[in-house]
Scaffold this motif. Structure first.
Motif, short mmCIF file in Angstrom:
data_model
loop_
_atom_site.label_atom_id
_atom_site.label_comp_id
_atom_site.label_asym_id
_atom_site.label_seq_id
_atom_site.Cartn_x
_atom_site.Cartn_y
_atom_site.Cartn_z
N HIS A 145 0.85 -1.18 0.00
CA HIS A 145 0.00 0.00 0.00
C HIS A 145 0.89 1.24 0.00
CE1 HIS A 145 -3.93 -1.98 1.59
NE2 HIS A 145 -3.17 -2.87 0.99
N VAL A 146 0.53 2.20 -0.81
CA VAL A 146 1.29 3.46 -0.87
C VAL A 146 0.33 4.62 -0.68
CG1 VAL A 146 3.10 2.51 -2.36
CG2 VAL A 146 1.08 3.54 -3.40
N THR A 147 0.87 5.74 -0.20
CA THR A 147 0.04 6.90 0.06
C THR A 147 0.81 8.18 -0.22
OG1 THR A 147 -1.30 8.05 1.73
CG2 THR A 147 0.72 6.99 2.49
N ASP A 148 0.05 9.24 -0.58
CA ASP A 148 0.64 10.57 -0.69
C ASP A 148 0.18 11.47 0.45
OD1 ASP A 148 -2.01 11.04 -1.29
OD2 ASP A 148 -1.63 12.10 -3.17
N GLY A 149 -0.40 10.84 1.47
CA GLY A 149 -0.91 11.58 2.61
C GLY A 149 -2.39 11.85 2.53
N ASN A 150 -2.95 11.78 1.32
CA ASN A 150 -4.37 12.01 1.12
C ASN A 150 -5.08 10.81 0.50
OD1 ASN A 150 -4.38 14.84 1.96
ND2 ASN A 150 -3.23 15.24 0.08
N HIS A 151 -4.38 10.09 -0.34
CA HIS A 151 -4.96 8.95 -1.04
C HIS A 151 -4.06 7.73 -0.87
CE1 HIS A 151 -6.25 12.63 -3.22
NE2 HIS A 151 -7.43 12.03 -3.19
N GLN A 152 -4.69 6.56 -1.06
CA GLN A 152 -3.94 5.32 -1.02
C GLN A 152 -4.14 4.55 -2.32
OE1 GLN A 152 -4.10 2.59 2.28
NE2 GLN A 152 -4.46 4.23 3.78
N LYS A 153 -3.12 3.78 -2.69
CA LYS A 153 -3.20 2.86 -3.80
C LYS A 153 -2.54 1.55 -3.40
CE LYS A 153 -3.15 6.18 -7.65
NZ LYS A 153 -4.42 5.75 -8.28
N LEU A 154 -2.90 0.48 -4.10
CA LEU A 154 -2.20 -0.78 -3.94
C LEU A 154 -1.25 -0.91 -5.12
CD1 LEU A 154 -1.84 -3.51 -2.47
CD2 LEU A 154 -3.52 -4.46 -4.06
N LEU A 155 0.03 -0.85 -4.86
CA LEU A 155 1.06 -0.95 -5.88
C LEU A 155 1.43 -2.42 -6.06
CD1 LEU A 155 3.05 0.73 -7.68
CD2 LEU A 155 4.66 0.57 -5.78
#
Length: 211
Positions: free
Chosen positions: A119-129
């Motif tokens: 799981h990755v995040t930019d502080g506002n959103h998450q994605k599954l890489l």
């Protein structure tokens, strides 16, 4: 097998990984790999050490089922032998920053394998890489489909090529089309397993280029 002292065990694994790097292990055929397993058992500095603690046939099995089973995962910074590789592949941190940007980071405790994903995040959103080479496309797509079914963050499939590898345009279009039909975002990138002056949180970083 557990009778091998830990310092010796790790030294042998480090040496095996060095030899595998020099051979370009990913490019070897199954027949060639079998040949090298046998040569390593006959090598006094490898098999000669292992056979102090186990019979010769078990030593060959140990090389195949312990260090080499973890080889590519270790090169990706995953698993118990990640610190023993000398020519690491881009880590999850590298892939995330390149595919999504410098603001994206890996969430602690989310790194998984078979296939590599986190799981990755930019502080506002998450994605599954989810990432791997073209040979693992089936596993990447399947993991993405399961993520959608399980309600996980939106999956991004990253098809990662090593510098010097080529994916024909027809295959590139096919891979992208398959991911799109599965409802998955996809990127194709080319990476170099090269150390640079700065380091990521695991002490490694890599030069990356457009795929």
């Amino acid at each position: 097998m557990s009778d091998i002292p830990e310092t010796i065990r790790r030294a042998v694994i480090r040496d095996i990984y060095r030899k595998a790097d020099e051979l370009g292990w990913d490019g070897l055929s199954p027949v060639d790999r079998t040949t090298w397993y046998n040569r390593w058992v006959d090598d006094e500095e490898l098999g000669g050490v292992l056979t102090r603690y186990m019979p010769r046939d078990r030593a060959r099995m140990w090389i195949k089922d312990v260090p080499m089973k973890h080889y590519n995962r270790a090169r990706s910074g995953i698993g118990p032998y990640a610190g023993l590789v000398g020519n690491p592949l881009p880590s999850a941190y590298d892939i995330a920053r390149y595919a999504l940007g410098e603001d994206w980071a890996v969430l602690s405790g989310t790194l998984r394998e078979k296939p590599n994903r986190c799981h990755v995040t930019d502080g506002n959103h998450q994605k599954l890489l989810i990432w791997g080479n073209p040979r693992n496309l089936k596993s990447l797509v399947w993991a993405g489909l399961n993520a959608r079914v399980d309600g996980l963050p939106a999956p991004l499939v990253v098809i990662s090529l090593l510098q010097g590898e080529r994916l024909p345009d027809s295959e590139r279009r096919r891979h992208k089309r398959l991911c799109e039909l599965a409802g998955l975002d996809v990127q194709v990138i080319t990476t170099r397993a090269t150390r640079t002056a700065s380091a990521n949180p695991e002490g490694r970083t890599h030069l990356l280029s457009d795929g």
